[in-house]
Design an enzyme around this catalytic site. Structure first.
Site, short mmCIF file in Angstrom:
data_model
loop_
_atom_site.label_atom_id
_atom_site.label_comp_id
_atom_site.label_asym_id
_atom_site.label_seq_id
_atom_site.Cartn_x
_atom_site.Cartn_y
_atom_site.Cartn_z
N ASP A 10 -52.87 5.83 9.25
CA ASP A 10 -54.10 7.35 9.59
C ASP A 10 -53.63 7.89 10.46
OD1 ASP A 10 -54.85 4.97 11.09
OD2 ASP A 10 -56.70 4.62 10.74
N ASN A 11 -52.31 7.52 11.42
CA ASN A 11 -53.27 7.70 13.10
C ASN A 11 -52.23 6.86 13.91
OD1 ASN A 11 -56.26 7.28 13.48
ND2 ASN A 11 -54.60 6.06 14.99
N CYS B 230 -59.33 8.06 13.01
CA CYS B 230 -59.11 7.60 11.41
C CYS B 230 -59.97 8.00 10.31
CB CYS B 230 -60.31 5.89 11.86
SG CYS B 230 -59.85 5.52 13.72
#
Length: 480
Positions: free
Chosen positions: A255-256, A42
Site C-alpha cells: 500500500d505504500n 495506508c
C-alpha cells in the site's frame, strides 16, 4: 489472488528477504519496476486499490475518521462499488478477504488482537502456534482454497500487516539478518535543504540512538517478511495441488513505501518522495511469460480495473480512474500508456501541541522523542510524477502559506536531493503546473488523457492561474 503488504521497504531491498516470493511470482511472471501509489499512506492507498480511484475521487485523505477512513460515508458511497464487491455481485465470483482492511479497524498487530470473522469477533492471544497473525491469515486462506466451490471463479485478497509496526517476527526468525541495516543511500542522514519546512525541521545529523532505532526497525521488518514469504509458498503449493495454479493470476504489492533515515526522517511514510510512493508489483498468471520486467508507469489505481478486466467485466460501467494492466500482462504490442499520474495527500495534525514536543506548537503529529515530526496539517501537497522516454520528473505544490514548490529531475538526481523549482525552464514549470491542475479535477476517463510531454497533449497557457495559491486552495477545497 491479490496479496499486499503494509509499508513495503524500498523496492529493491524489499525483495531481498523474499526469496520464495521472487522465485514463485517474479521469476514466473512479470515485475513492474515503476509501480507507484497516489497517496503514500495506508488508508487512502488501500481505498485507491479497492476503488480504482484517486483520493480526490474516493475522498479518503488520511488515516483518520475525519479523513474519511472507514467512515459511514465511505461504507455507503464507495464500498459497494469496490472491485471485489463488483466481482461478487456482477461477475459471480466467490470472494475472500483476510487481514488488514482500512485503518480504523485497528488491525496492525501480530499477537493479542481480535479478528472479525464474518462479523463475529474472534479473540487471539500470544501463543505462536495458534495466534501469530501472518500464519493465521495463511491458514484461513488455505481453508478457503480447500472448501470453496470448484464450480465458480474465486477472488482472494490477503493483506498482511507485516512489515508494519510493531515488527514482531515469528520466533524462528528472530535471529535472521543480524548484519542487515537500513540502506545508506546518498539521501540518508542528510539535511533536506530547499524542501518543505517539515523536511527541513529534521535534525541532522541524526543521533546515534535514532540511527540504532531505525536500523533495528529495518532488520525486524525483514524478519517479519520471512513469514509472508512462507505464506506465499503455502498458497502457491495449495493451488498446485488443487490443479488451479496455471489458471490463477497472483498479484503481489504494497500500500505504500517506507523511509528509514532519508533526509534525516527516522521512520514513516506519507512523504512525496520515491522512497514512500514507489512500491513492488509482481504478477504471474495465464498468458504471462516468465521472468519479465516492465518499465511502464503503473499505479495501484490500475489494480481494480485490471482484475475486473480479467473477469470480463465492462470497464465502461465503472467510474474508475485507473487503466487495465491486462494488455501489458499479455505483452501486447503498441499499447498506448500513460506518462504521468497524480500524487496527493492531506496532512494530519493535532489542534493542540504534540505532548512530546510542546515547543513546536499546534499542527504537528507523529513526533519522535528528539522532536522530529513526520507529519503536520499543512503537509498537504499534490504532485505530477512524469516518466517517459525523454522525461523523468516530479513536480509538487504544497497547500501552505508559502505555496511551496518542489521539482526533481530524477534522471540526474534519482535520490531527489536537489530541488530545481527555481532553476528549471519556466515553460516546463508552467506545463507541469497546468497538468497538475487538470489531474486534480479529473475523474474516470479524464484521468487517462495524454501527459504534458505526450504527442497530442494540448497546453493552453491562458488557462494558467497567475496565482499558484488559488490552485493550492482549490486543491484543499476538493478534499473537503
Amino acid at each position: 489472488i491479490f496479496a499486499f503488504l503494509a509499508d513495503a521497504l524500498l523496492v529493491l531491498s524489499f525483495q531481498t528477504p523474499l526469496k520464495k516470493t521472487n522465485a514463485l511470482i517474479a521469476q514466473m511472471g512479470i515485475t513492474f519496476v515503476n509501480a507507484y501509489v497516489p497517496s503514500a499512506l495506508c488508508c487512502p492507498s488501500r481505498a485507491s486499490i479497492l476503488t480504482g480511484k484517486y483520493p480526490h475521487n474516493h475522498h479518503v485523505v488520511n488515516n483518520t475518521l475525519e479523513g474519511n477512513c472507514s467512515s459511514k460515508l465511505w461504507q455507503k458511497i464507495q464500498e459497494p462499488y469496490t472491485f471485489p464487491a463488483v466481482l461478487k455481485a456482477m461477475c459471480g465470483y466467490q470472494t475472500f478477504f483476510a487481514g488488514k482492511y482500512l485503518n480504523e479497524e485497528k488491525n496492525s498487530k501480530y499477537y493479542n488482537y481480535t479478528l472479525s470473522v464474518n462479523g463475529k469477533a474472534r479473540r487471539h492471544g500470544e501463543n505462536y502456534s495458534v495466534d501469530y497473525l501472518t500464519d493465521v491469515l495463511a491458514n484461513m486462506s488455505l481453508d478457503f482454497l480447500e472448501y470453496k466451490s470448484n464450480f465458480e471463479p474465486f477472488f482472494m485478497m490477503i493483506a498482511t500487516p507485516a512489515p508494519h509496526s510493531p515488527w514482531t517476527p515469528a520466533p524462528q526468525y528472530t535471529k535472521s539478518f543480524q548484519n542487515v541495516s537500513a540502506p545508506r543511500n546518498s539521501n540518508f542522514n542528510i539535511h533536506g535543504k530547499n524542501k518543505h519546512w517539515l523536511i527541513r525541521q529534521a535534525k541532522t545529523p541524526m543521533s546515534n540512538s535514532s540511527i540504532q532505532f531505525l536500523d533495528d526497525a529495518y532488520r525486524k521488518r525483514w524478519q517479519t517478511l520471512l513469514s509472508v514469504d512462507d505464506l506465499i509458498e503455502k498458497l502457491v503449493k495449495k493451488l498446485e495441488v488443487n490443479g488451479e495454479l496455471d489458471n490463477t493470476y497472483i498479484f503481489y504489492t504494497s500500500d505504500n513505501g517506507f523511509h528509514t533515515g532519508q533526509f534525516s526522517l527516522p521512520i514513516d511514510k506519507r512523504q512525496l518522495y520515491e522512497f514512500d510512493i514507489k512500491v513492488p508489483l509482481l504478477v504471474r498468471g495465464p498468458g504471462i511469460k516468465p521472468n519479465q520486467t516492465n518499465k511502464m508507469l503503473v499505479a495501484n489505481i490500475d489494480l481494480g480495473p485490471t482484475i475486473l478486466d480479467i473477469a470480463g467485466y465492462d470497464l465502461n460501467k465503472t467510474q474508475m480512474d485507473g487503466m487495465s494492466l491486462l494488455p501489458l500482462l499479455r505483452g501486447d504490442k503498441n499499447v498506448t500508456w500513460r506518462s504521468d499520474f497524480l500524487v496527493e495527500y492531506q496532512g494530519e495534525g493535532y489542534n493542540g501541541s504534540d505532548p512530546t514536543c510542546p515547543g513546536l506548537g499546534p499542527g504537528v503529529t507523529h513526533c519522535f522523542p528528539d522532536c522530529v515530526c513526520e507529519d503536520s496539517y499543512n503537509n498537504t501537497y499534490a504532485c505530477v510524477r512524469t516518466l517517459s522516454a525523454s522525461w523523468d520528473l516530479q513536480y509538487c505544490e504544497f497547500d501552505d502559506r508559502e505555496v511551496f514548490v518542489e521539482v526533481y529531475n530524477l534522471t540526474a538526481d534519482p535520490h531527489q536531493i536537489n530541488n530545481i523549482a527555481k532553476t528549471i525552464d519556466q515553460e516546463i514549470l508552467e506545463k507541469m503546473n497546468y497538468r497538475l491542475m487538470m489531474l486534480q479535477s479529473c475523474s474516470g476517463a479524464t484521468c487517462r488523457t495524454p501527459g504534458v510531454f505526450d504527442p497530442g497533449y494540448r497546453f493552453d497557457p491562458r488557462l494558467m492561474f497567475s496565482n499558484h495559491g488559488l490552485r493550492a486552495r482549490r486543491f484543499s477545497a476538493q478534499f473537503l
